[in-house]
Scaffold this active site. Structure first.
Site, PDB file in Angstrom:
ATOM      1  N   GLU A 170      -0.350  13.197  -7.861  1.00 20.18           N
ATOM      2  CA  GLU A 170       0.245  12.694  -9.104  1.00 20.18           C
ATOM      3  C   GLU A 170       1.377  11.717  -8.842  1.00 20.18           C
ATOM      4  O   GLU A 170       1.518  10.711  -9.544  1.00 20.18           O
ATOM      5  CB  GLU A 170       0.744  13.860  -9.974  1.00 20.18           C
ATOM      6  CG  GLU A 170      -0.369  14.698 -10.595  1.00 20.18           C
ATOM      7  CD  GLU A 170      -0.898  15.768  -9.662  1.00 20.18           C
ATOM      8  OE1 GLU A 170      -0.374  15.911  -8.535  1.00 20.18           O
ATOM      9  OE2 GLU A 170      -1.845  16.484 -10.052  1.00 20.18           O
ATOM     10  N   HIS A 185      -0.601  26.219 -17.859  1.00 22.01           N
ATOM     11  CA  HIS A 185      -1.630  25.349 -18.450  1.00 22.01           C
ATOM     12  C   HIS A 185      -1.563  25.339 -19.976  1.00 22.01           C
ATOM     13  O   HIS A 185      -2.552  25.000 -20.628  1.00 22.01           O
ATOM     14  CB  HIS A 185      -3.038  25.825 -18.045  1.00 22.01           C
ATOM     15  CG  HIS A 185      -3.401  25.596 -16.612  1.00 22.01           C
ATOM     16  ND1 HIS A 185      -2.852  26.314 -15.589  1.00 22.01           N
ATOM     17  CD2 HIS A 185      -4.265  24.725 -16.039  1.00 22.01           C
ATOM     18  CE1 HIS A 185      -3.379  25.894 -14.435  1.00 22.01           C
ATOM     19  NE2 HIS A 185      -4.225  24.938 -14.678  1.00 22.01           N
TER      20      HIS A 185
END
Lengths: 348, 342
Positions: B68, B137
């Site tokens: 990322e 999440h």
């Protein structure tokens, strides 16, 4: 040479993990069909299964003691079983029950069993730094415990992994990084995301041994891991160990795998570490009855854990507010607003 | 009446509407490209790029390594060169891995360069819970990103808004975080409520940032919210209507910039404010909205309440997740509370 007794132990853990995941799959799909609804059924949330990766977990963890630390990624069940995590409480956690390892707060990607120093994370490669930290603690305390971080091959491009290799190397930490190479990072085949064929080559840049076991062979893994764990325990520093495994299923339950060719899936199913170890056991005189006996014991253990888990109570809604801190600051509660500006007398 | 009603007959899911605007912008401007995890062959885990690979190929719809910091930072660099990248991270929860590229580079380079450098980048990510995926999440993190100066932040709640806001985001010369709620996308495996699927014009159109939308008019109480909770607030408003309570529902649509005027206008009419958010309660959207109204027009406020996730990570098991993520009943209860406060 691995003893027949050890082979039987490896086999037992591998068939336990495989059967466990087959049963979880059945339980997971209950109530989610015919139109797959991820939020329905007895097992909440996502479920990432590891069928095809058992050899890596068993081969490594059979060198570990309860005081050695393991961090696992989002696909943790086979590693947890091999490390000796309490199967009943782990299953209760996966079913979201109050008596689960995390009281139903963590779920299948976030299993913590401090009795055997096992933890996992749902964020790619983020288990690597804490494993290095556990190794650092052992070194500082002059203990011979080691730490092992498991990660997928898709995680070897991640900063947390690369930084951990460097950190472990410069401090000579007793840690082993185990890459489970199942060829796929969700929809991305490894040749499209990394320019090295072998992830173990990454070790060269960090002055540590990089070892690859290029087949689903629990015995070869066991031998390679023995060297790596022994090296760590003898304070000779970290090792990067990569194991070729295979992915028998989608990334998560419900993944249609439209990105994957039938040939690739069939090739993955055709090579199986459990079949391989069975033939080794046969070569060493273990007959059908002997194999069946191990499998039946494993299945009984799994069934017992699942039955127990399903009988466990659901957490109460208000339990959600506990455990944010182990030492909650006085006067702070989460179940009521800290203040209510119920009325502002602006008109008066 | 919402501006999205009565436009055309054709209805789209929110994900289809987003994809339509991205494809349009990519056809119009070859400097626009899309990169992220599982966005090419998979089409986006949450259907955010379905079909784009077929039309635009791998050069412009790029799968990336799970790195990322590298790819989000590369998007910053490409944007500073004048390209117009859209970079997707599948879960907003994962931004932490690359946070420096976001809150020190992306957000601040324009300012630190005295306006000589700009970063025309769209960052997209899925947010939200309600499907039992636990604490890593399921976050929305609106407040985390809205807190950092330099980032525009958009949260659509309908297909109509999703398309118009995306056109605007790609054309904007500043960094825009475009956070879409998984539960609204219309994915096969995660059923959406009825609300987000709306009529969507085939032509391109923009919705300016900082223009909140009154999704339901009412005289008794103002409910201010965004994302999934627009639909939960509308459900609550329907139930409350049966009790004779007339709730106005304001959909913020963007947090930066924030349309304080529309909120104030509504509160001046109703006198009562309930702010609903799926982010953590403390230091977040609810506090900010109430503070702005209080700052600007304290006299307009007779009573306020906030409905948000108490300050706990999102738990996994269903009973606990239901406890902490506000539902329509929680909103109704707080609306009744502001009405009984006098």
């Amino acid at each position: 040479m691995v003893s027949v007794g050890k082979m039987r132990e490896l086999y037992a853990d591998m068939v336990t993990a495989r059967y466990y995941e087959e049963r979880l799959q059945e339980e997971y799909l209950e109530g989610k069909q015919p139109a797959f609804d991820i939020s329905a059924g007895p097992i909440p949330g996502e479920l990432h299964l590891a069928a095809g990766q058992e050899a890596a977990a068993a081969g490594v963890c059979h060198h570990l003691r309860p005081d050695d630390t393991v961090t696992a990624p989002h696909r943790p069940h086979h590693v947890a079983i091999a490390k000796g995590v309490d199967l009943k409480r782990m299953t209760a956690e996966i079913f979201g029950r109050k008596t689960g390892l995390g009281k139903g707060k963590g779920g299948h990607m976030h299993l913590f069993d401090p009795d055997v120093n096992f933890a996992c994370s749902g964020i790619i490669a983020e288990g690597c730094p804490p494993a290095a930290g556990a190794a650092l603690a052992a070194k500082k305390r002059n203990e011979d415990a080691v730490a092992v971080a498991f990660l997928g091959e898709g995680a070897i491009d991640q900063g947390a992994f690369l930084e951990s290799l460097n950190f472990a190397s410069v401090h000579d930490l007793p840690v082993v990084f185990v890459v489970e190479d199942n060829d796929w990072a969700i929809s991305m085949p490894k040749e499209r995301v990394t320019d090295v064929e072998d992830g173990s080559d990454r070790a060269a840049g960090f002055d540590m041994p990089g070892v690859r076991v290029d087949r689903d062979d629990a015995l070869a893994v066991y031998e390679a891991a023995g060297e790596a764990v022994g090296r760590a325990r003898d304070r000779n520093g970290p090792t990067l160990l990569e194991v070729q495994v295979h992915r028998r299923m989608g990334h998560f339950m419900g993944d249609p795998q439209a990105y994957r060719s039938d040939e690739d899936e069939e090739a993955a199913l055709a090579r199986d570490s459990i079949d391989r170890l069975e033939s080794e056991l046969r070569d060493h005189g273990v007959d059908d009855d002997g194999l069946a006996g191990i499998r039946e014991d494993a299945e009984a253990r799994v069934e017992e854990a699942i039955a127990w888990a399903k009988e466990q109570p659901q957490p109460a809604p208000e339990d959600a507010h506990d455990d944010v801190f182990v030492n909650p600051p006085s006067g702070v509660t989460t179940d009521e607003p800290e203040f209510e500006l119920a009325e502002v007398n602006g008109d008066e | 009446m919402s501006e999205s009603e009565g436009v055309v007959d054709r209805e789209l899911t929110m994900s289809r509407a987003m994809v339509e605007s991205i494809a349009h912008e990519m056809r119009e401007n070859e400097e626009v490209f899309y990169m992220g995890e599982d966005v090419a062959d998979y089409g986006g885990i949450f259907d955010s790029t379905q079909g784009l690979l077929d039309e635009f190929g791998r050069d412009r719809i790029m799968d990336v390594p799970i790195s990322e910091t590298a790819y989000l930072g590369a998007a910053v660099g490409a944007a500073q060169e004048g390209m117009r990248p859209i970079a997707e991270l599948m879960f907003a929860d994962f931004f932490g891995v690359a946070m420096d590229q976001i809150y020190n580079q992306l957000a601040k380079n324009t300012y630190m360069s005295g306006g000589n450098v700009n970063v025309p980048l769209v960052l997209t990510a899925a947010v939200g819970g309600t499907y039992n995926d636990a604490a890593q999440h399921s976050q929305t993190l609106y407040g985390t990103f809205a807190h950092v100066p330099g980032l525009k932040l958009v949260v659509p709640s309908t297909a109509y808004d999703a398309k118009g806001l995306m056109h605007n985001a790609i054309r904007d010369d500043d960094p825009v975080m475009y956070l879409f709620h998984k539960r609204l996308m219309g994915i096969g495996w995660m059923p959406a409520p009825d609300g987000p699927k709306t009529p969507v014009p085939e032509t391109d159109y923009t919705i300016p940032f900082g223009s909140a939308d009154v999704k339901r008019e009412g005289d008794d109480v103002t409910v201010v919210t965004l994302g999934l909770h627009v639909h939960r607030a509308l459900d609550a408003a329907e139930s409350l209507a049966a009790e004779g309570i007339d709730a106005e529902v304001v959909d913020l649509r963007s947090l930066v910039p924030l349309d304080t005027e529309t909120v104030l206008e509504s509160v001046r009419k109703t006198g009562r404010l309930v702010v609903v958010d799926e982010d953590y309660r403390s230091f977040g959207v609810t506090g900010e909205i109430i503070a702005r109204v209080a700052d600007r027009d304290l006299d307009a406020l007779d009573a306020v309440e906030r409905v948000a996730v108490p300050d706990v990570p999102i738990p996994y098991a269903r009973p606990m997740e239901n406890e902490v993520i506000p539902d329509a009943d929680d909103i109704e209860e707080r609306v009744r509370a502001v009405l009984s406060a006098e």
